[in-house]
Enzyme design. Structure first.
Site, PDB file in Angstrom:
ATOM      1  N   HIS A  68       0.825  -1.199   0.000  1.00 16.87           N
ATOM      2  CA  HIS A  68       0.000   0.000   0.000  1.00 16.87           C
ATOM      3  C   HIS A  68       0.860   1.250   0.000  1.00 16.87           C
ATOM      4  O   HIS A  68       0.626   2.201   0.735  1.00 16.87           O
ATOM      5  CB  HIS A  68      -0.944  -0.002   1.208  1.00 16.87           C
ATOM      6  CG  HIS A  68      -2.079   0.970   1.046  1.00 16.87           C
ATOM      7  ND1 HIS A  68      -2.441   1.864   2.025  1.00 16.87           N
ATOM      8  CD2 HIS A  68      -2.900   1.203   0.005  1.00 16.87           C
ATOM      9  CE1 HIS A  68      -3.450   2.602   1.605  1.00 16.87           C
ATOM     10  NE2 HIS A  68      -3.749   2.222   0.382  1.00 16.87           N
TER      11      HIS A  68
ATOM     12  N   HIS B 264      -2.280   0.745  13.370  1.00 15.12           N
ATOM     13  CA  HIS B 264      -1.848   0.261  12.064  1.00 15.12           C
ATOM     14  C   HIS B 264      -2.424  -1.131  11.827  1.00 15.12           C
ATOM     15  O   HIS B 264      -3.553  -1.282  11.399  1.00 15.12           O
ATOM     16  CB  HIS B 264      -0.321   0.276  11.999  1.00 15.12           C
ATOM     17  CG  HIS B 264       0.266   0.061  10.636  1.00 15.12           C
ATOM     18  ND1 HIS B 264      -0.494   0.029   9.494  1.00 15.12           N
ATOM     19  CD2 HIS B 264       1.555  -0.146  10.220  1.00 15.12           C
ATOM     20  CE1 HIS B 264       0.275  -0.165   8.437  1.00 15.12           C
ATOM     21  NE2 HIS B 264       1.527  -0.289   8.858  1.00 15.12           N
TER      22      HIS B 264
ATOM     23  N   GLY C 282     -12.566   1.878  11.213  1.00 14.53           N
ATOM     24  CA  GLY C 282     -12.783   1.342   9.871  1.00 14.53           C
ATOM     25  C   GLY C 282     -13.302   2.371   8.893  1.00 14.53           C
ATOM     26  O   GLY C 282     -13.466   2.080   7.707  1.00 14.53           O
TER      27      GLY C 282
ATOM     28  N   HIS D  33      -9.706   7.494   5.713  1.00 13.19           N
ATOM     29  CA  HIS D  33      -8.376   7.103   5.262  1.00 13.19           C
ATOM     30  C   HIS D  33      -7.556   8.353   4.975  1.00 13.19           C
ATOM     31  O   HIS D  33      -8.112   9.396   4.586  1.00 13.19           O
ATOM     32  CB  HIS D  33      -8.468   6.230   4.008  1.00 13.19           C
ATOM     33  CG  HIS D  33      -7.185   5.559   3.639  1.00 13.19           C
ATOM     34  ND1 HIS D  33      -6.252   6.149   2.826  1.00 13.19           N
ATOM     35  CD2 HIS D  33      -6.674   4.351   3.999  1.00 13.19           C
ATOM     36  CE1 HIS D  33      -5.216   5.329   2.682  1.00 13.19           C
ATOM     37  NE2 HIS D  33      -5.451   4.242   3.381  1.00 13.19           N
TER      38      HIS D  33
ATOM     39  N   ARG E 217      -9.590  -1.097  -2.099  1.00  8.87           N
ATOM     40  CA  ARG E 217      -9.392  -2.380  -1.426  1.00  8.87           C
ATOM     41  C   ARG E 217     -10.649  -2.792  -0.676  1.00  8.87           C
ATOM     42  O   ARG E 217     -11.049  -3.966  -0.687  1.00  8.87           O
ATOM     43  CB  ARG E 217      -8.205  -2.296  -0.466  1.00  8.87           C
ATOM     44  CG  ARG E 217      -6.884  -1.883  -1.107  1.00  8.87           C
ATOM     45  CD  ARG E 217      -5.859  -1.549  -0.039  1.00  8.87           C
ATOM     46  NE  ARG E 217      -6.331  -0.477   0.836  1.00  8.87           N
ATOM     47  CZ  ARG E 217      -5.780  -0.162   2.005  1.00  8.87           C
ATOM     48  NH1 ARG E 217      -4.739  -0.838   2.456  1.00  8.87           N
ATOM     49  NH2 ARG E 217      -6.269   0.824   2.737  1.00  8.87           N
TER      50      ARG E 217
ATOM     51  N   ASP F  94      -9.870  -2.019   6.552  1.00  5.41           N
ATOM     52  CA  ASP F  94     -10.011  -2.627   7.881  1.00  5.41           C
ATOM     53  C   ASP F  94     -11.468  -2.828   8.274  1.00  5.41           C
ATOM     54  O   ASP F  94     -11.764  -3.643   9.155  1.00  5.41           O
ATOM     55  CB  ASP F  94      -9.319  -1.760   8.940  1.00  5.41           C
ATOM     56  CG  ASP F  94      -7.813  -1.724   8.762  1.00  5.41           C
ATOM     57  OD1 ASP F  94      -7.222  -2.798   8.572  1.00  5.41           O
ATOM     58  OD2 ASP F  94      -7.233  -0.628   8.787  1.00  5.41           O
TER      59      ASP F  94
ATOM     60  N   ARG G  31       1.727  -8.519   4.062  1.00  4.55           N
ATOM     61  CA  ARG G  31       2.529  -7.309   3.858  1.00  4.55           C
ATOM     62  C   ARG G  31       4.026  -7.596   3.730  1.00  4.55           C
ATOM     63  O   ARG G  31       4.778  -6.744   3.241  1.00  4.55           O
ATOM     64  CB  ARG G  31       2.253  -6.316   4.980  1.00  4.55           C
ATOM     65  CG  ARG G  31       2.878  -4.925   4.838  1.00  4.55           C
ATOM     66  CD  ARG G  31       2.503  -4.224   3.535  1.00  4.55           C
ATOM     67  NE  ARG G  31       1.082  -3.966   3.394  1.00  4.55           N
ATOM     68  CZ  ARG G  31       0.450  -2.881   3.863  1.00  4.55           C
ATOM     69  NH1 ARG G  31       1.140  -1.969   4.530  1.00  4.55           N
ATOM     70  NH2 ARG G  31      -0.842  -2.732   3.661  1.00  4.55           N
TER      71      ARG G  31
ATOM     72  N   ARG H  43      17.120  10.295   7.611  1.00  9.86           N
ATOM     73  CA  ARG H  43      17.132  10.995   8.897  1.00  9.86           C
ATOM     74  C   ARG H  43      16.240  12.225   8.801  1.00  9.86           C
ATOM     75  O   ARG H  43      16.679  13.285   8.350  1.00  9.86           O
ATOM     76  CB  ARG H  43      18.560  11.416   9.275  1.00  9.86           C
ATOM     77  CG  ARG H  43      18.653  12.030  10.668  1.00  9.86           C
ATOM     78  CD  ARG H  43      20.032  12.603  10.924  1.00  9.86           C
ATOM     79  NE  ARG H  43      20.176  13.123  12.281  1.00  9.86           N
ATOM     80  CZ  ARG H  43      19.676  14.292  12.700  1.00  9.86           C
ATOM     81  NH1 ARG H  43      18.986  15.061  11.872  1.00  9.86           N
ATOM     82  NH2 ARG H  43      19.867  14.687  13.958  1.00  9.86           N
TER      83      ARG H  43
END
Length: 284
Positions: free
Chosen positions: A73, A109, A159, A162, A171, A221, A246, A266
């Site tokens: 993703h 996550h 759920g 996004h 998805r 989700d 994943r 960094r």
């Protein structure tokens, strides 16, 4: 070679670890079934996970679709970005993978679909099954969730929404279609209809509550936990299943980072606090 081995072995590690967990923590019978050549990754997961090793053609297909949808993703999601950051330090493949799994383990996550399942369990405890099609009762519950009066008092309808998608999460659209088919095979059409009703009402409620103008859609989700539940996959396996899929995306991004061979990643930070004048301690 390491990437291919990880993709092949992570499902076995996840399933065997779950069986060991149940055996040692819950005094359950320990059984280990080896994967079979010629079967898909999804078929082998169901074969190894279930006591009887049996599954239907639709079950294997739906799990396969779910794994594909979760496989990648983009590099901006937390665990994949972790892959890039850790790989850029020059560390080995397994340390990079361990770091990404650590990121995925977070409830914001990889644990999001379990939050959805827990929210629906709470909804069912407040709305009688005979009223699951009652829009007013469902809306009343969802408003309480948004007002931090129900479920975990976080004010979130899990759920929904996004960071990138607005009109729809492609998805979720695909997984919803297969969730519907599986619900018909399992005789769980009424529960699927409840999910549909929550999805149809929650977006507008969130927009009104937060005074948003962009549409709010269901993310992957929203239906994935429901699919896993219909497949008989235990909740302890939800996040490991996510990692199982994943891992292919992580490996691809790690290879990309190695090929680019850039500098260590960094991020810069900008201090936004209050500055105080320097005081020489010897002059005080």
């Amino acid at each position: 070679r390491q990437s291919l081995e990880l993709i092949a072995k992570l499902p076995e590690i996840a399933v065997y670890s779950y069986h060991a967990y149940r055996h040692f923590r819950k005094d359950d019978t320990l059984f280990i079934r080896n994967p079979q050549k010629g079967l898909s990754l999804a078929e082998n997961i169901l074969l190894m996970l279930r006591p009887d090793g049996k599954y239907t053609e639709l079950e294997a297909k739906v799990l396969d679709i779910a794994l594909i949808l979760h496989a990648e993703h983009g590099g901006g999601n937390n665990s994949t970005f972790t892959t890039h950051v850790v790989t850029s330090s020059g560390t080995d493949t397994y340390s990079s993978t361990a770091a990404s799994i650590g990121s995925l383990k977070g409830p914001r996550h990889g644990g999001a679909n379990l939050k959805v399942q827990n929210m629906f369990a709470d909804l069912k405890s407040h709305v009688d099954q005979d009223h699951w099609d009652n829009e007013d009762e469902i809306i009343t519950y969802l408003k309480k969730v948004l007002n931090k009066e129900a479920f975990d008092h976080a004010g979130l309808i899990y759920g929904m929404g996004h960071a990138v998608y607005t009109n729809s999460d492609p998805r979720a659209v695909i997984l919803k279609k297969f969730a519907k088919q599986l619900s018909e095979e399992k005789g769980m059409q009424k529960e699927f209809a409840l999910y549909e009703l929550v999805e149809s009402e929650a977006g507008q409620l969130i927009m009104n509550k937060r005074k948003m103008f962009k549409p709010v859609c269901a993310n992957v989700d929203f239906y994935s936990g429901f699919v896993y539940t219909m497949l008989g996959i235990p909740e302890e396996m939800f996040t490991p299943m996510f990692a199982t899929s994943r891992i292919s995306g992580w490996c691809a991004h790690r290879l990309e980072e190695l090929v680019n061979a850039g500098k260590i990643i960094r991020p810069a930070y900008k201090y936004v606090g209050h500055h105080r004048p320097y005081v020489d301690m010897d002059e005080r």
